[in-house]
Design an enzyme around this catalytic site. Structure first.
Site, mmCIF file in Angstrom:
data_model
loop_
_atom_site.group_PDB
_atom_site.id
_atom_site.type_symbol
_atom_site.label_atom_id
_atom_site.label_comp_id
_atom_site.label_asym_id
_atom_site.label_seq_id
_atom_site.Cartn_x
_atom_site.Cartn_y
_atom_site.Cartn_z
ATOM 1 N N GLU A 131 -22.364 3.081 84.705
ATOM 2 C CA GLU A 131 -22.143 1.671 85.043
ATOM 3 C C GLU A 131 -21.087 1.086 84.113
ATOM 4 O OE1 GLU A 131 -25.043 -1.391 83.867
ATOM 5 O OE2 GLU A 131 -25.010 -2.008 85.964
ATOM 6 N N LYS A 136 -36.504 -15.658 76.561
ATOM 7 C CA LYS A 136 -35.499 -15.227 75.592
ATOM 8 C C LYS A 136 -34.224 -14.916 76.383
ATOM 9 C CE LYS A 136 -33.433 -12.360 73.902
ATOM 10 N NZ LYS A 136 -31.946 -12.367 73.749
ATOM 11 N N GLU A 158 -35.619 -5.257 86.316
ATOM 12 C CA GLU A 158 -34.425 -5.268 87.181
ATOM 13 C C GLU A 158 -33.288 -4.772 86.295
ATOM 14 O OE1 GLU A 158 -36.357 -6.857 90.535
ATOM 15 O OE2 GLU A 158 -34.437 -5.871 90.257
ATOM 16 N N CYS A 160 -24.996 -7.086 88.885
ATOM 17 C CA CYS A 160 -25.653 -5.775 88.955
ATOM 18 C C CYS A 160 -25.490 -5.150 90.337
ATOM 19 C CB CYS A 160 -27.133 -5.926 88.657
ATOM 20 S SG CYS A 160 -27.931 -7.029 89.823
HETATM 21 N N1 LIG Z 1 -30.970 -5.414 88.377
HETATM 22 C C1 LIG Z 1 -30.621 -6.668 88.179
HETATM 23 O O1 LIG Z 1 -31.070 -7.599 88.892
HETATM 24 C C2 LIG Z 1 -29.655 -6.995 87.062
HETATM 25 C C3 LIG Z 1 -29.166 -8.299 86.990
HETATM 26 C C4 LIG Z 1 -28.273 -8.609 85.965
HETATM 27 C C5 LIG Z 1 -27.882 -7.674 85.010
HETATM 28 N N2 LIG Z 1 -28.386 -6.426 85.117
HETATM 29 C C6 LIG Z 1 -27.950 -5.419 84.155
HETATM 30 O O2 LIG Z 1 -27.865 -6.015 82.834
HETATM 31 C C7 LIG Z 1 -26.771 -5.439 82.127
HETATM 32 C C8 LIG Z 1 -25.860 -6.537 81.629
HETATM 33 O O3 LIG Z 1 -26.610 -7.570 81.048
HETATM 34 P P1 LIG Z 1 -26.842 -7.575 79.466
HETATM 35 O O4 LIG Z 1 -25.675 -6.986 78.749
HETATM 36 O O5 LIG Z 1 -27.320 -8.937 79.083
HETATM 37 O O6 LIG Z 1 -28.043 -6.570 79.309
HETATM 38 P P2 LIG Z 1 -28.789 -6.259 77.946
HETATM 39 O O7 LIG Z 1 -29.801 -5.266 78.319
HETATM 40 O O8 LIG Z 1 -27.861 -5.951 76.846
HETATM 41 O O9 LIG Z 1 -29.498 -7.642 77.548
HETATM 42 C C9 LIG Z 1 -30.368 -8.245 78.452
HETATM 43 C C10 LIG Z 1 -31.360 -9.078 77.653
HETATM 44 O O10 LIG Z 1 -32.155 -8.206 76.873
HETATM 45 C C11 LIG Z 1 -32.160 -8.623 75.521
HETATM 46 N N3 LIG Z 1 -32.370 -7.439 74.689
HETATM 47 C C12 LIG Z 1 -31.438 -6.576 74.209
HETATM 48 N N4 LIG Z 1 -32.030 -5.597 73.496
HETATM 49 C C13 LIG Z 1 -33.378 -5.853 73.527
HETATM 50 C C14 LIG Z 1 -34.539 -5.217 72.987
HETATM 51 N N5 LIG Z 1 -34.440 -4.098 72.242
HETATM 52 N N6 LIG Z 1 -35.759 -5.771 73.216
HETATM 53 C C15 LIG Z 1 -35.872 -6.894 73.951
HETATM 54 N N7 LIG Z 1 -34.816 -7.547 74.489
HETATM 55 C C16 LIG Z 1 -33.587 -7.028 74.280
HETATM 56 C C17 LIG Z 1 -30.816 -9.292 75.354
HETATM 57 O O11 LIG Z 1 -30.822 -10.148 74.238
HETATM 58 C C18 LIG Z 1 -30.706 -10.045 76.661
HETATM 59 O O12 LIG Z 1 -31.442 -11.239 76.587
HETATM 60 C C19 LIG Z 1 -26.061 -4.534 83.105
HETATM 61 O O13 LIG Z 1 -26.504 -3.208 82.916
HETATM 62 C C20 LIG Z 1 -26.529 -5.007 84.468
HETATM 63 O O14 LIG Z 1 -26.508 -4.006 85.440
HETATM 64 C C21 LIG Z 1 -29.266 -6.048 86.107
HETATM 65 O O1 LIG Z 2 -26.628 -9.308 88.591
HETATM 66 C C1 LIG Z 2 -27.586 -9.182 89.358
HETATM 67 C C2 LIG Z 2 -27.915 -10.144 90.344
HETATM 68 C C3 LIG Z 2 -29.187 -10.372 90.697
HETATM 69 C C4 LIG Z 2 -29.430 -11.345 91.705
HETATM 70 C C5 LIG Z 2 -30.705 -11.774 91.994
HETATM 71 O O2 LIG Z 2 -31.757 -11.354 91.322
HETATM 72 C C6 LIG Z 2 -30.941 -12.738 93.082
HETATM 73 O O3 LIG Z 2 -30.009 -13.112 93.831
HETATM 74 O O4 LIG Z 2 -32.118 -13.159 93.180
#
Ligand SMILES: NC(=O)c1ccc[n+]([C@@H]2O[C@H](COP(=O)([O-])OP(=O)(O)OC[C@H]3O[C@@H](n4cnc5c(N)ncnc54)[C@H](O)[C@@H]3O)[C@@H](O)[C@H]2O)c1
Ligand SMILES: O=C/C=C/C=C(\O)C(=O)O
Length: 485
Positions: free
Chosen positions: A389, A178, A253, A287
């Protein structure tokens, strides 16, 4: 009837539609570029059933044969590379340089890496001395978990989806992906590639739609054996509650509030360029990006001026234009969120070294989600801007006096994902890094990746690690067999 493409779900080896769709918008100019057909509950249930059924084919396939097919997926992705590049740019507005050098190559490399590594996903063996003086043989076999729900974010869409899909499938699991509703295009192309390569029906499924509807239905579906999620910490909390009653394994993550520490003995030019990269790459939507910079007082003014110059010379504009470093944020909604933090910074009394607003182009880009790279100073560590964040091209710079002080300040956050340390003193690098409450520390570099290394965060930044053996361990269920000899 609209001439725009309709991106659909891919379930049990077929592209299927619900007939209910929403718009996919290009953040460069706010234009609708496609319609996303949102999976219905019935379609989601069919995906779960198809994935379960595929355990009889994909799950039982010899690992060598399974991984050869995943190499074919990578081969086909490489053949269709330009389509993946254009799709990722259309969804995100990222620069061509970034998509060509990071997003798509890593999206493909993830399949190749885990298709090779999974062939070493063997168990353990022990000869046991038993109390009666004889022996026993203990050996373990790694089995797939079964059906794995993969939920991925919009910031590095293909890279982060395949970072999960590749090891999950290599270990014999069936996958239901998804992707974020903001960025479904490369996931749709990936489904086409899976279909073209002949991946058994049900081994890979794609369900498109909003997280609150489709994502939530996937995480709460009884037939799903595990959930691997990358996204915001707040979403992680919701997912954790959704899976709690079924005690499902989860890999998280999540978000971050990452620091860079620049010591007085750093190579100042390298540190300035490195922090500019770690703060403004992907419009700050990584992130791992730096949002808090701590600079030793002795070089503070020099550093602030140097970073300002770097920020002011970043080229912002059309993704395909030569030399463009920064495109827009992923959406106008996210642009409003980041701008709200710029306004909050004003309210909290920050000094704006540069930025704080929206660049004006006097063309269609003014309908996009562009924003200025921004550097702040003057706020305390407890200011909301320094605790929450933001996920945009903004960082706050604070001076510090000594190691113990800066380590304590860096650790004073609910997050614990990544940090960058800039020093030319080897002992200091090795002394400071382990004291940081994070999962990842880069010294004199940033976002340099070895796919074998553990990747993940602590506290609100996540649960578990991905990468190398860590991914194989999460996507496998070891069974230990003890034979009396
Ligand atoms: N730690 C990491 O590796 C990493 C990497 C990328 C992004 N992020 C974090 O993600 C955030 C930005 O990405 P985003 O806006 O897509 O995050 P988000 O949490 O809004 O969405 C991520 C995914 O989760 C889905 N989602 C949303 N609500 C849900 C629910 N209730 N149940 C199941 N799925 C749901 C969304 O449709 C999307 O596919 C930032 O906080 C960033 O720090 C972390
Ligand atoms: O936004 C977050 C980035 C994550 C990166 C990885 O998980 C990777 O480089 O494998």
């Amino acid at each position: 009837m609209s001439e725009l493409p309709v991106l659909t779900s891919y379930i049990g080896g077929k592209f299927v539609t619900s007939g209910v769709s929403f718009d996919n918008v290009n953040p460069v100019n706010g234009q609708v570029i496609a319609h996303i057909d949102e999976a219905s509950l019935e379609m989601i249930n069919t995906a779960v059933a198809s994935a379960r059924q595929a355990q009889d084919t994909w799950g039982k396939m010899p690992v060598k044969q399974r991984c050869a097919l995943l190499h074919k997926v990578a081969d086909r992705m490489a053949e269709r590379e330009q389509e993946f590049i254009d799709a990722e740019i259309a969804d995100t507005g990222k620069s061509l340089h970034q998509v060509q050098t990071i997003d798509i190559p890593r999206g493909t490399a993830n399949f190749r890496f885990f298709a090779d590594l999974a062939q070493f996903n063997s168990g353990e063996t022990f000869i046991t001395e038993t109390p009666d003086g004889s022996k026993a043989l203990n050996y373990s076999v790694n089995k797939p978990l079964g059906v794995v729900g993969v939920i991925s974010p919009w910031n590095l869409p293909l890279l982060l989806a395949t970072w999960k899909i590749a090891p999950a499938m290599a270990c014999g699991n069936s996958v239901i992906l998804k992707p974020s509703e903001e960025t479904s295009s490369t996931a749709f192309l990936l489904a086409q590639v899976m279909d073209e390569v002949g991946i058994p029906p049900g081994a890979f499924n794609l369900i498109l739609g909003r997280g609150s509807a489709v994502g939530d239905a996937l995480t709460s579906a009884e037939g799903v054996d595990a959930i691997t999620f990358t996204g915001a910490s707040a979403t992680g909390k919701r997912i954790m509650k959704s899976v709690a009653d079924q005690v499902k394994p989860i890999s998280f993550e999540l978000g971050g509030k990452n620091s860079a520490i620049v010591f007085a003995d750093a190579d100042l030019t390298k540190a300035i360029k490195g922090v500019a990269r770690s703060s403004f790459t992907n419009c700050g939507q990584v992130c791992l990006c730096t949002e808090k910079v701590y600079v030793h007082r002795a070089i503070f003014d020099l550093f602030v001026e140097g970073l300002k110059q770097e920020a002011c010379q970043l080229k912002i504009g059309y993704p395909y234009d030569d030399g463009v470093f920064m495109g827009p944020l992923v959406s106008s909604t996210h642009q409003q969120k980041v701008l709200s933090y710029y306004r909050l910074a004003e309210d909290e009394g920050a000094t704006f070294v540069t930025g704080g607003g929206v660049p004006r182009f006097n063309d269609e880009r003014d309908n996009g989600a562009f924003i200025e790279p921004t550097i702040l100073t003057g706020l305390s560590d407890t200011a909301r801007v320094n605790q929450e964040e933001i996920f945009g091209p903004v960082c706050h710079i604070s001076p510090f006096e000594d190691e113990d002080e800066v380590i304590a300040r860096v650790n004073n956050t609910q997050y614990g994902l990544a940090a960058a340390v800039w020093t030319e003193n080897l002992s200091r690098a090795h002394r400071v890094s382990p004291q940081l409450d994070v999962g990842l520390v880069w010294v004199n570099t940033w976002f340099l990746r070895d796919l074998r290394a553990p990747f993940g965060g602590v506290k609100l930044s996540g649960i578990g690690r991905e990468g190398g053996q860590h991914s194989l361990a999460f996507y496998s269920e070891p069974i230990n067999i003890c034979i009396k000899i």
